[in-house]
Structures are given as structure tokens and as C-alpha cells.
Design a protein around this motif. Structure first.
Motif, PDB file in Angstrom:
ATOM      1  N   ASN A 160       0.850  -1.180   0.000  1.00  0.00           N
ATOM      2  CA  ASN A 160       0.000   0.000   0.000  1.00  0.00           C
ATOM      3  C   ASN A 160       0.892   1.240   0.000  1.00  0.00           C
ATOM      4  N   ALA A 161       1.053   1.851  -1.149  1.00  0.00           N
ATOM      5  CA  ALA A 161       1.961   2.985  -1.302  1.00  0.00           C
ATOM      6  C   ALA A 161       1.534   4.175  -0.452  1.00  0.00           C
ATOM      7  N   CYS A 162       0.262   4.235  -0.105  1.00  0.00           N
ATOM      8  CA  CYS A 162      -0.236   5.360   0.700  1.00  0.00           C
ATOM      9  C   CYS A 162       0.328   5.334   2.118  1.00  0.00           C
ATOM     10  N   MET A 163       0.782   4.168   2.574  1.00  0.00           N
ATOM     11  CA  MET A 163       1.318   4.065   3.930  1.00  0.00           C
ATOM     12  C   MET A 163       2.663   4.754   4.077  1.00  0.00           C
ATOM     13  N   LYS A 164       3.418   4.838   2.990  1.00  0.00           N
ATOM     14  CA  LYS A 164       4.702   5.547   2.972  1.00  0.00           C
ATOM     15  C   LYS A 164       5.657   5.067   4.071  1.00  0.00           C
ATOM     16  N   GLU A 165       5.641   3.774   4.331  1.00  0.00           N
ATOM     17  CA  GLU A 165       6.538   3.187   5.331  1.00  0.00           C
ATOM     18  C   GLU A 165       7.241   1.977   4.733  1.00  0.00           C
ATOM     19  N   ALA A 166       8.546   1.879   4.952  1.00  0.00           N
ATOM     20  CA  ALA A 166       9.289   0.707   4.501  1.00  0.00           C
ATOM     21  C   ALA A 166       8.946  -0.488   5.378  1.00  0.00           C
ATOM     22  N   GLN A 167       8.893  -1.656   4.792  1.00  0.00           N
ATOM     23  CA  GLN A 167       8.623  -2.884   5.542  1.00  0.00           C
ATOM     24  C   GLN A 167       9.818  -3.829   5.522  1.00  0.00           C
TER      25      GLN A 167
END
Length: 243
Positions: free
Chosen positions: A214-221
Motif C-alpha cells: 500500500n503505497a499510501c502508507m509511505k513506510e518501509a517494511q
């Protein structure tokens, strides 16, 4: 001299990688972003079932400083008791008093609770006001080693103090350099410090295997993992010093 390599593993897969790569001991931690806290009981138990090498979980109830409340101290006692129950080889502890001295009374109780497990005093040592007073206190408590970067951000920067500590310890306790230890500097560190045990996470970042993001989260996993090739290189260079 025989050299030992301890790997700080932040998850069970990293511990297994480290064992496969030739590590001698695992310091098992969680939360690398906090500098390592106590892993869950499930992780500790499964690590003990799967690992053949020595296992030392860190006993640290939270990130931040090393000045703990009575409630946090009781948590540490309970965590040590659990490590004993599941057959760990040792634990890793560290507590300081407000003035920067080692919290001798409560650390001694942790060591007593851990017996007959081994005890490492972790890098809380690097925040102590007087490293040589802290050294003597930790020896008196019955710890078997001190993990330290020589009161500097990395062991390379603190190599001078580490060398002094090794000499002052005079085989009464192991002084184990850690922080920034890599295959590129392990031989020089061994020569500069006279240490025989070394500590590293050999960490690398492993990208997520998720197909959907989900690109909207803007967090690396991405997650921290132990680098098998790097561990092998460190171990090989330590072995070359023995020959």
C-alpha cells in the motif's frame, strides 16, 4: 589465543543464519530500533529448541536509559527465571544508578537469580561514569564478561579504552568489543585491544517479500537480518589469527 564470535540476532531466522555461518554464541534480542530489548517467550523457547550453540537472551524491559523502576526490575527477574526454565546458557543484563555507577545491589540480585547461567553485562557499561570502577563492581557481582565499545559509539573509536580494560581485567572477566565490528576491521581490533571475544549483529536490511504494498502508507517494511556471508568472513579472519 582462541577467539569467539557472538552474534546479536534480532529474530529467530537471524539466529539460525548465525549458527549456520559459524557463530559461537547468540545474544537474542528484539527491536533493533531500540538497541535491543527482551524477546518474547515464544521466540526464546523456539530459539533454545533449534540452536545448538550458546544462547543468551538480553534482559532489557524497554529501550532508553538503564535506570529502571521497581516494576521493571521485577519484570527482569521474571524474564531471567523463564530463561532458566527453558534451558538458556546465560542472560545479558545491565542497570545503572542515577549517578552513572553500576546499580550493584539490584544487578547482583539478577546475577544470583540467573545462577547457574552465565551473565554478560551489556553496553550500559558504556554509559557508566567511571569505567574502571564499573569494571571492578561488575567483577565483584560475578559476571563473566562485559560488552563494550570503549565508551565511544564504535569499538574502533573506543579501542584504546578497550585495550586498557583488557589489561586491567587481567583474565578476571572477559572484555568483549562490540558496535561497528565487521570483517574489514576485526583483525585490527583484535590486535589493538588484545580481546578474544567479539560481538556483532552483522546486520543487513532484507526487503519485504510482499507482492502487494500500500503505497499510501509511505513506510518501509524491510527488516533487519544477520548477514551470513559477513559472519563467515569475520569468523574466518578470527580463525586465521589462531593459526
Amino acid at each position: 589465543m582462541d577467539y569467539l564470535l557472538e552474534i546479536c540476532a534480532f529474530n529467530l531466522p537471524s539466529a539460525m543464519i548465525a549458527q549456520q555461518a559459524g557463530a559461537d554464541r547468540i545474544e537474542l534480542c528484539a527491536s533493533p530500533e531500540e538497541g535491543g530489548v527482551t524477546p518474547s517467550p515464544g521466540v526464546i523457547r523456539l530459539a533454545r529448541e533449534k540452536l545448538r550453540i550458546a544462547l543468551y537472551p538480553i534482559i532489557r524491559p524497554r529501550g532508553g536509559d538503564f535506570l529502571y523502576s521497581e516494576e521493571e526490575f521485577r519484570v527482569m527477574l521474571r524474564d531471567i527465571e523463564y530463561c532458566k526454565q527453558v534451558g538458556c546458557n546465560g542472560v545479558v543484563i545491565g542497570m545503572l544508578s542515577p549517578d552513572g555507577s553500576v546499580d550493584q545491589a539490584r544487578c547482583a540480585r539478577l546475577v544470583e537469580t540467573a545462577y547457574p547461567l552465565g551473565v554478560t553485562f551489556h553496553r550500559a557499561f558504556d554509559w557508566a561514569a567511571n569505567p574502571f570502577e564499573a569494571l571492578e563492581t561488575i567483577i565483584q557481582m560475578g559476571c563473566e564478561r562485559i560488552l563494550t565499545s570503549g565508551q565511544r559509539p564504535t569499538a574502533d573509536e573506543g579501542a584504546g579504552l578497550i585495550d586498557q580494560l583488557v589489561r586491567e581485567a587481567d583474565d578476571r572477566i572477559v572484555i568483549m568489543p562490540g558496535s561497528g565490528v565487521r570483517s574489514a576491521n576485526i583483525v585490527a581490533l583484535a590486535e589493538k585491544t588484545g580481546a578474544s571475544e567479539f560481538h556483532t549483529s552483522a546486520r543487513l536490511w532484507q526487503a519485504s517479500s510482499m507482492e502487494y504494498v500500500n503505497a499510501c502508507m509511505k513506510e518501509a517494511q524491510d527488516m533487519v537480518m544477520a548477514g551470513e556471508e559477513e559472519i563467515r568472513k569475520i569468523k574466518e579472519r578470527l580463525l586465521s589469527l589462531e593459526s
